[in-house]
Motif scaffolding. Structure first.
Motif, PDB file in Angstrom:
ATOM      1  N   SER A  25       0.841  -1.190   0.000  1.00 14.98           N
ATOM      2  CA  SER A  25       0.000   0.000   0.000  1.00 14.98           C
ATOM      3  C   SER A  25       0.873   1.236   0.000  1.00 14.98           C
ATOM      4  N   ASP A  26       0.481   2.200  -0.799  1.00 12.51           N
ATOM      5  CA  ASP A  26       1.097   3.516  -0.777  1.00 12.51           C
ATOM      6  C   ASP A  26       2.567   3.540  -1.141  1.00 12.51           C
ATOM      7  N   HIS A  27       3.035   2.504  -1.783  1.00 14.81           N
ATOM      8  CA  HIS A  27       4.444   2.517  -2.165  1.00 14.81           C
ATOM      9  C   HIS A  27       4.658   1.580  -3.340  1.00 14.81           C
ATOM     10  N   PRO A  28       5.185   2.064  -4.446  1.00 18.48           N
ATOM     11  CA  PRO A  28       5.403   1.193  -5.597  1.00 18.48           C
ATOM     12  C   PRO A  28       6.544   0.229  -5.344  1.00 18.48           C
ATOM     13  N   LEU A  29       6.342  -1.011  -5.684  1.00 14.53           N
ATOM     14  CA  LEU A  29       7.356  -2.036  -5.473  1.00 14.53           C
ATOM     15  C   LEU A  29       7.991  -2.509  -6.769  1.00 14.53           C
ATOM     16  N   SER A  30       7.675  -1.852  -7.845  1.00 17.57           N
ATOM     17  CA  SER A  30       8.099  -2.327  -9.156  1.00 17.57           C
ATOM     18  C   SER A  30       9.610  -2.300  -9.335  1.00 17.57           C
ATOM     19  N   SER A  31      10.338  -1.542  -8.533  1.00 16.46           N
ATOM     20  CA  SER A  31      11.771  -1.412  -8.746  1.00 16.46           C
ATOM     21  C   SER A  31      12.615  -2.062  -7.653  1.00 16.46           C
ATOM     22  N   VAL A  32      11.983  -2.838  -6.767  1.00 17.86           N
ATOM     23  CA  VAL A  32      12.736  -3.440  -5.676  1.00 17.86           C
ATOM     24  C   VAL A  32      12.644  -4.958  -5.708  1.00 17.86           C
ATOM     25  N   ALA A  33      13.673  -5.589  -5.162  1.00 21.52           N
ATOM     26  CA  ALA A  33      13.667  -7.042  -5.030  1.00 21.52           C
ATOM     27  C   ALA A  33      12.732  -7.445  -3.900  1.00 21.52           C
ATOM     28  N   MET A  34      12.094  -8.592  -4.059  1.00 23.29           N
ATOM     29  CA  MET A  34      11.160  -9.078  -3.048  1.00 23.29           C
ATOM     30  C   MET A  34      11.355 -10.570  -2.835  1.00 23.29           C
ATOM     31  N   ALA A  35      10.813 -11.062  -1.744  1.00 23.91           N
ATOM     32  CA  ALA A  35      11.025 -12.460  -1.413  1.00 23.91           C
ATOM     33  C   ALA A  35       9.896 -12.984  -0.534  1.00 23.91           C
ATOM     34  N   TRP A  36       9.820 -14.282  -0.470  1.00 27.21           N
ATOM     35  CA  TRP A  36       8.956 -14.989   0.472  1.00 27.21           C
ATOM     36  C   TRP A  36       9.845 -15.758   1.442  1.00 27.21           C
ATOM     37  N   PHE A  37       9.522 -15.638   2.710  1.00 24.94           N
ATOM     38  CA  PHE A  37      10.164 -16.410   3.756  1.00 24.94           C
ATOM     39  C   PHE A  37       9.077 -17.197   4.484  1.00 24.94           C
ATOM     40  N   ARG A  38       9.503 -18.152   5.268  1.00 21.93           N
ATOM     41  CA  ARG A  38       8.547 -18.873   6.100  1.00 21.93           C
ATOM     42  C   ARG A  38       9.205 -19.266   7.417  1.00 21.93           C
ATOM     43  N   ARG A  45      13.445 -18.787  10.749  1.00 18.86           N
ATOM     44  CA  ARG A  45      12.901 -18.301   9.492  1.00 18.86           C
ATOM     45  C   ARG A  45      13.823 -18.710   8.341  1.00 18.86           C
ATOM     46  N   GLU A  46      13.227 -19.097   7.229  1.00 19.35           N
ATOM     47  CA  GLU A  46      14.026 -19.516   6.087  1.00 19.35           C
ATOM     48  C   GLU A  46      13.493 -18.902   4.801  1.00 19.35           C
ATOM     49  N   ILE A  47      14.394 -18.699   3.883  1.00 18.05           N
ATOM     50  CA  ILE A  47      14.026 -18.174   2.573  1.00 18.05           C
ATOM     51  C   ILE A  47      13.278 -19.255   1.808  1.00 18.05           C
ATOM     52  N   VAL A  48      12.255 -18.851   1.092  1.00 18.01           N
ATOM     53  CA  VAL A  48      11.515 -19.763   0.226  1.00 18.01           C
ATOM     54  C   VAL A  48      11.819 -19.447  -1.233  1.00 18.01           C
ATOM     55  N   VAL A  57      14.990 -14.805 -13.548  1.00 21.38           N
ATOM     56  CA  VAL A  57      15.891 -15.719 -12.840  1.00 21.38           C
ATOM     57  C   VAL A  57      15.636 -15.678 -11.331  1.00 21.38           C
ATOM     58  N   PRO A  58      14.486 -16.103 -10.900  1.00 18.40           N
ATOM     59  CA  PRO A  58      14.209 -16.096  -9.463  1.00 18.40           C
ATOM     60  C   PRO A  58      15.005 -17.156  -8.720  1.00 18.40           C
ATOM     61  N   TYR A  59      15.047 -16.989  -7.416  1.00 16.39           N
ATOM     62  CA  TYR A  59      15.720 -17.951  -6.537  1.00 16.39           C
ATOM     63  C   TYR A  59      14.671 -18.810  -5.846  1.00 16.39           C
ATOM     64  N   TYR A  60      14.972 -20.099  -5.687  1.00 21.21           N
ATOM     65  CA  TYR A  60      14.124 -21.005  -4.918  1.00 21.21           C
ATOM     66  C   TYR A  60      14.995 -21.840  -3.986  1.00 21.21           C
ATOM     67  N   SER A  61      14.504 -22.065  -2.805  1.00 20.87           N
ATOM     68  CA  SER A  61      15.200 -22.982  -1.923  1.00 20.87           C
ATOM     69  C   SER A  61      15.039 -24.399  -2.466  1.00 20.87           C
ATOM     70  N   ASP A  62      15.957 -25.255  -2.118  1.00 19.46           N
ATOM     71  CA  ASP A  62      15.915 -26.619  -2.621  1.00 19.46           C
ATOM     72  C   ASP A  62      14.633 -27.333  -2.208  1.00 19.46           C
ATOM     73  N   THR A  69       6.270 -21.340  -7.352  1.00 18.04           N
ATOM     74  CA  THR A  69       6.639 -20.344  -8.349  1.00 18.04           C
ATOM     75  C   THR A  69       6.392 -18.956  -7.789  1.00 18.04           C
ATOM     76  N   ILE A  70       7.424 -18.139  -7.813  1.00 17.39           N
ATOM     77  CA  ILE A  70       7.293 -16.752  -7.383  1.00 17.39           C
ATOM     78  C   ILE A  70       7.110 -15.890  -8.622  1.00 17.39           C
ATOM     79  N   SER A  71       6.227 -14.926  -8.511  1.00 18.70           N
ATOM     80  CA  SER A  71       5.994 -14.022  -9.633  1.00 18.70           C
ATOM     81  C   SER A  71       5.544 -12.678  -9.087  1.00 18.70           C
ATOM     82  N   ARG A  72       5.595 -11.706  -9.952  1.00 20.53           N
ATOM     83  CA  ARG A  72       5.171 -10.375  -9.528  1.00 20.53           C
ATOM     84  C   ARG A  72       4.411  -9.706 -10.655  1.00 20.53           C
ATOM     85  N   ASP A  73       3.438  -8.924 -10.262  1.00 27.47           N
ATOM     86  CA  ASP A  73       2.687  -8.101 -11.197  1.00 27.47           C
ATOM     87  C   ASP A  73       2.920  -6.667 -10.760  1.00 27.47           C
ATOM     88  N   ASN A  74       3.871  -6.037 -11.383  1.00 25.92           N
ATOM     89  CA  ASN A  74       4.232  -4.683 -10.970  1.00 25.92           C
ATOM     90  C   ASN A  74       3.102  -3.688 -11.216  1.00 25.92           C
TER      91      ASN A  74
END
Length: 126
Positions: A25-38, A45-48, A57-62, A69-74
């Motif tokens: 909200s209130d901030h464009p994320l189109s120009s920054v890297a993002m991630a999912w953790f769990r 906490r671990e990177i997903v 070229v996204p990153y995925y944990s083994d 599948t990680i994706s973004r809709d800027n």
């Protein structure tokens, strides 16, 4: 202050699918890297998965490679995590995170992310 809000978690059976979404909200994320953790109970906490601002070229944990599948809709300022073939060991609270600086690559370290969502619970029953 950037607010990230996750949605899409729930209780499913092993083998099912879920799609998580993270909206800003209130901030464009189109120009920054993002991630999912769990974070599972009693575990660190671990990177997903992670993705650059351009989404290539996204990153995925083994542990999730080939299933998530990680994706973004800027245009919608939203990050997604499609989770297929879910396993009981995927049970955790899932968090999305964003880096503050534009144009930087993703990181697999939580401390490199500046903004975090409140988390959404994913529970997979066997």
């Amino acid at each position: 202050q950037v607010q990230l809000v996750e949605s899409g978690g729930g209780l499913v059976q092993a083998g099912d699918s879920l799609r998580l979404a993270c909206a800003a909200s209130d901030h464009p994320l189109s120009s920054v890297a993002m991630a999912w953790f769990r974070q599972a109970p009693g575990k660190e906490r671990e990177i997903v998965a992670a993705v650059t601002w351009i989404g290539i070229v996204p990153y995925y944990s083994d542990s999730v490679k080939g299933r998530f599948t990680i994706s973004r809709d800027n245009a919608k300022n939203t990050l997604y995590l499609q989770m297929n073939s879910l396993k009981p060991e995927d049970t955790a609270v899932y968090y999305c995170a964003a880096r503050a600086q534009s144009g930087t690559n993703y990181s697999t370290r939580g401390r490199d992310y500046d903004y975090w969502g409140q988390g959404t619970q994913v529970t997979v029953s066997s």
